[in-house]
Design a protein around this motif. Structure first.
Motif, short mmCIF file in Angstrom:
data_model
loop_
_atom_site.label_atom_id
_atom_site.label_comp_id
_atom_site.label_asym_id
_atom_site.label_seq_id
_atom_site.Cartn_x
_atom_site.Cartn_y
_atom_site.Cartn_z
N UNK A 66 -9.97 -15.27 28.17
CA UNK A 66 -11.32 -15.65 27.76
C UNK A 66 -12.05 -14.53 27.02
N UNK A 67 -11.28 -13.69 26.36
CA UNK A 67 -11.82 -12.63 25.51
C UNK A 67 -11.03 -12.65 24.20
N UNK A 93 -13.31 -24.12 24.17
CA UNK A 93 -13.20 -22.82 23.51
C UNK A 93 -14.44 -21.95 23.74
N UNK A 94 -15.58 -22.55 24.06
CA UNK A 94 -16.80 -21.76 24.23
C UNK A 94 -16.72 -20.79 25.40
N UNK A 95 -15.72 -20.95 26.26
CA UNK A 95 -15.53 -20.02 27.38
C UNK A 95 -14.99 -18.67 26.93
N UNK A 96 -14.50 -18.61 25.69
CA UNK A 96 -13.92 -17.37 25.17
C UNK A 96 -15.00 -16.54 24.48
N UNK A 116 -9.89 -27.51 18.29
CA UNK A 116 -10.66 -26.92 19.39
C UNK A 116 -11.63 -27.96 19.95
N UNK A 117 -11.95 -27.83 21.24
CA UNK A 117 -12.96 -28.69 21.84
C UNK A 117 -14.04 -27.82 22.47
N UNK A 118 -15.23 -28.41 22.62
CA UNK A 118 -16.32 -27.71 23.28
C UNK A 118 -17.36 -28.70 23.77
#
Length: 404
Positions: A66-67, A93-96, A116-118
């Protein structure tokens, strides 16, 4: 699993090209399943599954990725083992942290196709607009339509008819996972309550750094109770003041915007049909899934007219229409739906039970002289079409492949 062809037909033309496919929508609306459906389509077209790299960032086993730097290193290692084009699937993907730079780097470095999903509309704002401007295409994934719900419900209860399924849909809504619970009342309500809490805590409170959670929940409760009703931030402010909470309208608008970004609510502007302008006051809001409303706040059957409106509004959105509320003098049109050269008007009622109700619903169109389709949608089975105005039962309307 159903194929959700409404979305696949829109995504299919972009499969395999360089544009980044971005799937957004409320949490648990089926975005992950859409990634699976895309992968199936690729396999059917001859792509080897070994060319897929798929990572769900809500899975704790992927927490170390997640970085941006760690994710870049891992994906680079795996892409180098793939012969031919790589297909990258990144869920939530917003968790990254710093994911925008990472995704842009993949696009530049590799021969790849990216999905990607968010669960937040802010996914497509800020830095992403800078890094990926003109290089992505967005698809909003909504909870099940009545048609999709019926398709899956029928696999669980093969003997059910359209009326029975619609009654269930009125209370359960369209969150896909409910079929796994066989639509049992208590487990379904528990699931929807937990989903609501997850949306509030993860996608609204945490993502926006909201400290006054009690105020947020009061605002959500007010909007949820008044879906489809015209009101303003000032009206909410006065309501909260009567409950001992002094809150500025600007603060309320910020909280509502956070709910919209999490796809919990959709705002609908009002259009003055005579002055041909968009009005900036007293907008309406609808909830992404009326099943959440029933599970958390209750009252769907008591407010069935508003729930009918909510269902029709979401169906119009699913089919790609831009929707406004129409104001024609003293009368109001529930929905004006526009898409490219298409346009239609929709009035929604529960039952046309009296001549007064019939006159009111059909009479809303009295001053509209154009030739676009004009509907009155209700629960009535008997066709009451008149004077070129079309009446349809709500189930028939929702299941129609097209309106004209």
């Amino acid at each position: 699993m159903i194929r959700r062809e409404l979305y696949m037909s829109r995504i299919r033309p972009f499969i395999g090209n360089e544009l980044i496919k971005v799937l957004t929508g409320i949490r648990r609306s089926g975005k992950s399943v859409m990634l699976d459906l895309i992968q199936r389509e690729l396999v059917d077209s001859g792509v080897n599954e070994e060319q897929f790299i798929s990572i769900n960032f809500e899975n704790m086993s992927n927490a170390h990725l997640c970085f941006a730097e760690a994710l870049h290193e891992e994906v680079t290692r795996r892409v180098n083992c793939i012969h031919g084009k790589a297909y990258l699937f990144f869920d939530e993907i917003q968790e990254v942290v710093g994911w925008e730079k990472c995704i842009n780097s993949f696009r530049v470095e590799f021969n790849c196709d990216i999905y990607i999903t968010g669960s937040n509309a802010k996914l497509l704002s800020g830095e992403l607009a800078t890094y990926l401007a003109g290089r992505y295409v967005e698809f909003v994934i909504y909870p099940f339509s009545f048609g999709e719900f019926s398709e899956l419900y029928h696999t669980v209860f093969p003997d059910s008819d359209s009326r029975e399924m619609f009654t269930q849909y009125l209370t359960d809504g369209g969150m896909p996972y409910l079929s796994n619970l066989r639509y049992a009342e208590q487990p379904s309500h528990q699931y929807l309550q937990d989903l609501y809490n997850s949306v509030v805590l993860k996608d609204i409170v945490k993502r926006n750094g909201i400290r006054d959670v009690d105020l947020l929940e009061r605002i959500i409760a007010y909007i949820t109770a008044n879906v489809g009703t015209t009101f303003s931030a000032t009206a909410i402010s006065k309501y909260l003041k009567s409950e001992g909470r002094a809150v500025a309208p600007e603060t309320i608008l910020n909280y509502i915007k956070a709910c919209e970004d999490a796809f919990l609510f959709y705002r609908v502007r009002r259009q003055d049909l005579q002055g041909k302008k968009i009005l900036t006051v007293n907008e309406k809001y609808y909830i992404a899934d009326h099943g959440i409303r029933e599970a958390v706040f209750g009252g769907n059957m008591k407010d069935i007219n508003l729930i009918f409106e909510n269902i029709v509004f979401m169906e119009l959105l699913r089919r790609g229409y831009k929707v406004t509320v129409g104001k024609a003098g003293e009368k109001e049109i529930d929905f004006i739906a526009e898409k490219q050269t298409q346009k239609l008007y929709v009035q929604v009622a529960y039952l046309l039970a009296s001549e007064e109700t019939i006159q009111r619903e059909f009479g809303s169109y009295d001053t509209i002289r154009d030739n676009f389709p004009k509907y009155v949608v209700s629960y009535d089975e008997f066709d009451m079409s008149r004077d070129g105005l079309k009446h349809m039962n709500i189930r028939e309307f929702l299941l129609s492949e097209q309106w004209n």
